[in-house]
Every structure is written in C-alpha cells, then in structure tokens.
Design a protein around this motif. Sequence first.
Motif, PDB file in Angstrom:
ATOM      1  N   SER A 217     -34.704 -30.674  -3.102  1.00  0.00           N
ATOM      2  CA  SER A 217     -34.552 -30.451  -1.662  1.00  0.00           C
ATOM      3  C   SER A 217     -33.121 -30.065  -1.298  1.00  0.00           C
ATOM      4  CB  SER A 217     -34.980 -31.693  -0.883  1.00  0.00           C
ATOM      5  OG  SER A 217     -34.068 -32.763  -1.082  1.00  0.00           O
ATOM      6  N   LEU A 218     -32.172 -30.535  -2.074  1.00  0.00           N
ATOM      7  CA  LEU A 218     -30.770 -30.210  -1.796  1.00  0.00           C
ATOM      8  C   LEU A 218     -30.362 -28.841  -2.326  1.00  0.00           C
ATOM      9  CD1 LEU A 218     -28.748 -33.493  -2.459  1.00  0.00           C
ATOM     10  CD2 LEU A 218     -28.737 -32.145  -0.359  1.00  0.00           C
ATOM     11  N   TYR A 219     -30.810 -28.492  -3.526  1.00  0.00           N
ATOM     12  CA  TYR A 219     -30.236 -27.346  -4.226  1.00  0.00           C
ATOM     13  C   TYR A 219     -31.152 -26.148  -4.399  1.00  0.00           C
ATOM     14  CZ  TYR A 219     -26.942 -31.044  -5.500  1.00  0.00           C
ATOM     15  OH  TYR A 219     -26.053 -32.089  -5.470  1.00  0.00           O
ATOM     16  N   HIS A 220     -32.461 -26.335  -4.404  1.00  0.00           N
ATOM     17  CA  HIS A 220     -33.355 -25.217  -4.701  1.00  0.00           C
ATOM     18  C   HIS A 220     -33.237 -24.146  -3.623  1.00  0.00           C
ATOM     19  CE1 HIS A 220     -36.580 -23.077  -6.541  1.00  0.00           C
ATOM     20  NE2 HIS A 220     -37.370 -23.171  -5.490  1.00  0.00           N
ATOM     21  N   GLU A 221     -32.949 -22.926  -4.066  1.00  0.00           N
ATOM     22  CA  GLU A 221     -32.781 -21.782  -3.162  1.00  0.00           C
ATOM     23  C   GLU A 221     -31.679 -22.024  -2.128  1.00  0.00           C
ATOM     24  OE1 GLU A 221     -36.668 -20.911  -1.630  1.00  0.00           O
ATOM     25  OE2 GLU A 221     -37.318 -19.974  -3.513  1.00  0.00           O
ATOM     26  N   GLN A 222     -30.658 -22.786  -2.537  1.00  0.00           N
ATOM     27  CA  GLN A 222     -29.482 -23.055  -1.701  1.00  0.00           C
ATOM     28  C   GLN A 222     -28.233 -22.677  -2.506  1.00  0.00           C
ATOM     29  OE1 GLN A 222     -29.440 -24.094   1.463  1.00  0.00           O
ATOM     30  NE2 GLN A 222     -31.653 -24.320   1.622  1.00  0.00           N
ATOM     31  N   PRO A 223     -27.953 -21.390  -2.631  1.00  0.00           N
ATOM     32  CA  PRO A 223     -26.868 -20.950  -3.532  1.00  0.00           C
ATOM     33  C   PRO A 223     -25.502 -21.515  -3.188  1.00  0.00           C
ATOM     34  CG  PRO A 223     -27.646 -19.131  -2.143  1.00  0.00           C
ATOM     35  CD  PRO A 223     -28.629 -20.248  -1.992  1.00  0.00           C
ATOM     36  N   GLN A 224     -25.197 -21.682  -1.908  1.00  0.00           N
ATOM     37  CA  GLN A 224     -23.884 -22.223  -1.560  1.00  0.00           C
ATOM     38  C   GLN A 224     -23.757 -23.676  -1.989  1.00  0.00           C
ATOM     39  OE1 GLN A 224     -21.239 -20.344  -0.121  1.00  0.00           O
ATOM     40  NE2 GLN A 224     -20.190 -22.139  -0.966  1.00  0.00           N
ATOM     41  N   ARG A 225     -24.818 -24.462  -1.774  1.00  0.00           N
ATOM     42  CA  ARG A 225     -24.786 -25.857  -2.208  1.00  0.00           C
ATOM     43  C   ARG A 225     -24.716 -25.955  -3.726  1.00  0.00           C
ATOM     44  NH1 ARG A 225     -29.436 -28.900   1.415  1.00  0.00           N
ATOM     45  NH2 ARG A 225     -28.444 -28.631   3.460  1.00  0.00           N
ATOM     46  N   GLN A 226     -25.442 -25.076  -4.408  1.00  0.00           N
ATOM     47  CA  GLN A 226     -25.404 -25.086  -5.865  1.00  0.00           C
ATOM     48  C   GLN A 226     -23.987 -24.808  -6.368  1.00  0.00           C
ATOM     49  OE1 GLN A 226     -28.437 -22.058  -6.637  1.00  0.00           O
ATOM     50  NE2 GLN A 226     -29.741 -23.642  -7.543  1.00  0.00           N
ATOM     51  N   ARG A 227     -23.344 -23.825  -5.746  1.00  0.00           N
ATOM     52  CA  ARG A 227     -21.982 -23.475  -6.155  1.00  0.00           C
ATOM     53  C   ARG A 227     -20.994 -24.586  -5.801  1.00  0.00           C
ATOM     54  NH1 ARG A 227     -18.976 -19.059  -7.601  1.00  0.00           N
ATOM     55  NH2 ARG A 227     -16.769 -19.200  -7.027  1.00  0.00           N
ATOM     56  N   ASP A 228     -21.137 -25.129  -4.585  1.00  0.00           N
ATOM     57  CA  ASP A 228     -20.240 -26.214  -4.182  1.00  0.00           C
ATOM     58  C   ASP A 228     -20.325 -27.383  -5.156  1.00  0.00           C
ATOM     59  OD1 ASP A 228     -19.485 -24.741  -1.976  1.00  0.00           O
ATOM     60  OD2 ASP A 228     -20.656 -25.920  -0.530  1.00  0.00           O
ATOM     61  N   GLU A 229     -21.544 -27.716  -5.579  1.00  0.00           N
ATOM     62  CA  GLU A 229     -21.713 -28.847  -6.497  1.00  0.00           C
ATOM     63  C   GLU A 229     -21.123 -28.533  -7.856  1.00  0.00           C
ATOM     64  OE1 GLU A 229     -21.828 -32.296  -6.479  1.00  0.00           O
ATOM     65  OE2 GLU A 229     -23.319 -31.756  -4.969  1.00  0.00           O
ATOM     66  N   ALA A 230     -21.251 -27.267  -8.289  1.00  0.00           N
ATOM     67  CA  ALA A 230     -20.651 -26.868  -9.564  1.00  0.00           C
ATOM     68  C   ALA A 230     -19.143 -27.053  -9.530  1.00  0.00           C
ATOM     69  CB  ALA A 230     -21.009 -25.414  -9.872  1.00  0.00           C
ATOM     70  N   VAL A 231     -18.528 -26.635  -8.421  1.00  0.00           N
ATOM     71  CA  VAL A 231     -17.072 -26.749  -8.299  1.00  0.00           C
ATOM     72  C   VAL A 231     -16.659 -28.213  -8.213  1.00  0.00           C
ATOM     73  CG1 VAL A 231     -15.093 -26.213  -6.835  1.00  0.00           C
ATOM     74  CG2 VAL A 231     -16.819 -24.463  -7.293  1.00  0.00           C
ATOM     75  N   ARG A 232     -17.408 -29.008  -7.448  1.00  0.00           N
ATOM     76  CA  ARG A 232     -17.078 -30.436  -7.334  1.00  0.00           C
ATOM     77  C   ARG A 232     -17.141 -31.127  -8.687  1.00  0.00           C
ATOM     78  NH1 ARG A 232     -19.371 -30.510  -1.948  1.00  0.00           N
ATOM     79  NH2 ARG A 232     -21.469 -30.471  -2.817  1.00  0.00           N
ATOM     80  N   SER A 233     -18.236 -30.915  -9.400  1.00  0.00           N
ATOM     81  CA  SER A 233     -18.413 -31.602 -10.679  1.00  0.00           C
ATOM     82  C   SER A 233     -17.350 -31.190 -11.689  1.00  0.00           C
ATOM     83  CB  SER A 233     -19.811 -31.324 -11.239  1.00  0.00           C
ATOM     84  OG  SER A 233     -20.800 -31.902 -10.427  1.00  0.00           O
ATOM     85  N   ALA A 234     -17.079 -29.886 -11.773  1.00  0.00           N
ATOM     86  CA  ALA A 234     -16.072 -29.414 -12.719  1.00  0.00           C
ATOM     87  C   ALA A 234     -14.694 -29.967 -12.371  1.00  0.00           C
ATOM     88  CB  ALA A 234     -16.041 -27.892 -12.734  1.00  0.00           C
ATOM     89  N   THR A 235     -14.396 -30.053 -11.079  1.00  0.00           N
ATOM     90  CA  THR A 235     -13.093 -30.569 -10.657  1.00  0.00           C
ATOM     91  C   THR A 235     -12.948 -32.044 -10.989  1.00  0.00           C
ATOM     92  OG1 THR A 235     -13.017 -28.931  -8.874  1.00  0.00           O
ATOM     93  CG2 THR A 235     -11.530 -30.821  -8.691  1.00  0.00           C
ATOM     94  N   LEU A 236     -14.004 -32.819 -10.767  1.00  0.00           N
ATOM     95  CA  LEU A 236     -13.953 -34.236 -11.133  1.00  0.00           C
ATOM     96  C   LEU A 236     -13.793 -34.400 -12.644  1.00  0.00           C
ATOM     97  CD1 LEU A 236     -16.706 -35.607  -8.739  1.00  0.00           C
ATOM     98  CD2 LEU A 236     -14.291 -36.245  -8.700  1.00  0.00           C
ATOM     99  N   GLY A 237     -14.494 -33.578 -13.396  1.00  0.00           N
ATOM    100  CA  GLY A 237     -14.346 -33.634 -14.848  1.00  0.00           C
ATOM    101  C   GLY A 237     -12.943 -33.269 -15.293  1.00  0.00           C
TER     102      GLY A 237
END
Length: 205
Positions: free
Chosen positions: A118-138
């Motif tokens: 519900s959060l990410y499917h067909e939501q490209p901006q949210r998908q990208r935001d989460e990718a950046v957040r996770s990589a930054t935390l890592g």
Amino acid sequence: MTNPVHQAIQHRRTTQLFDPLRGLDDAQIRELVQLATLAPSSFNLQNWRFIAVRSQAAKERLRPLAWNQAKITEAAVTFIVCGQLASHEVMAARLAPSVAAGFMPAEMVAGWEGAAKSLYHEQPQRQRDEAVRSATLGAATLIHAAQGAGLGAAPMIGFDADAVASAFGLKADEIPVLLLAVGHASPGNWPQKPRRPLAEVLDLV
C-alpha cells in the motif's frame, strides 16, 4: 562521556587525506559492511547494496566519474552505496529469517507485505525516497563502524550517478546514493568542524 559509541560520534571527522600505502583486506571490508547492514530500514527491507571499489583498476575506473577526486584512488576502498527501490515483493524473503528465529509469527508476514504494498506499489517517489533513506542510514552506520575501527571516512556526492550506474553494473531498481571513501587517515586532516548551537536546531515541545 565514556560510552564508546558516544566517543566515536564525538571524535568522528570527515577524512579528506588518506594514506595510499595502507589498505584494507577483504575480511576488514566485509566486517565494516556487516556492521553497516545492522542499520534500520523500513519493514526490514534492507534495500541497500555496497559495492567495494578496492582494486587499483576499479579505483581508476571510478575516479574520473567522481570529479577526479584524489580520495577515490588514495583511500583503501570507496564504497558505492546503493539504495534499492522499495518493493513489497521481497518482503517474505527478507522477513523469513525473523520467522525462522521464532520471534516473528509467520502469519504476520502477510500483513507487513500488504502494508508495504500500500505504501510503495506504483508509488515511484516513495520507492525512491525509501531507497535514499535506507542507503543513507546504512552509510552512516558504516561511517561509525569505520571510526570504531580507527579508520577515516569521507562521504561524497560529487559524481556522475548515471555514469557510475553504467560503469559498475547497477540494476534498474538501484540508485547510487553516495560514495564513501574509507581508509587510514594521513596527517593534515582538519579536526571536526564546529556544529550549530542546539538552540538553533532543537525544539522541545
């Protein structure tokens, strides 16, 4: 403070000058990344990948794509920290170890999968935001792992993201979020730069 974690944070500084004669072996690189993967991520997606550029040939391939920064070839290793677009489709596999460990009920997985969809499917901006957040935390966790090991680290955003993605075979769902040079510091690095006063950055409500 005597807490070693607090001390590592207090004494960390960005390292601009590295000793090119001192490297890291693959076991040390693996240990740093193992610690980095303990960073938090949404739904425990762990949607990151770390490409360790540590051979001379790979460093020379990366350096011109990163504004010819000397750190690329002088540091022991430069990590290309990649974020992967958030997807509910990997949820079952990522949660399987928690189920196997016995603390996550198996029937809970479907609920988490549905929530992620519900959060990410067909939501490209949210998908990208989460990718950046996770990589930054890592990456932040990797920086402090390096500090704890007596190493210096320098995060970098000065690079051609498309060129790096092409040259190092990133997948279609991967974003090169930042580069992170890690190695032994040389003399001449600045101390940690002073930070803004708490009164400017903290609101207690």
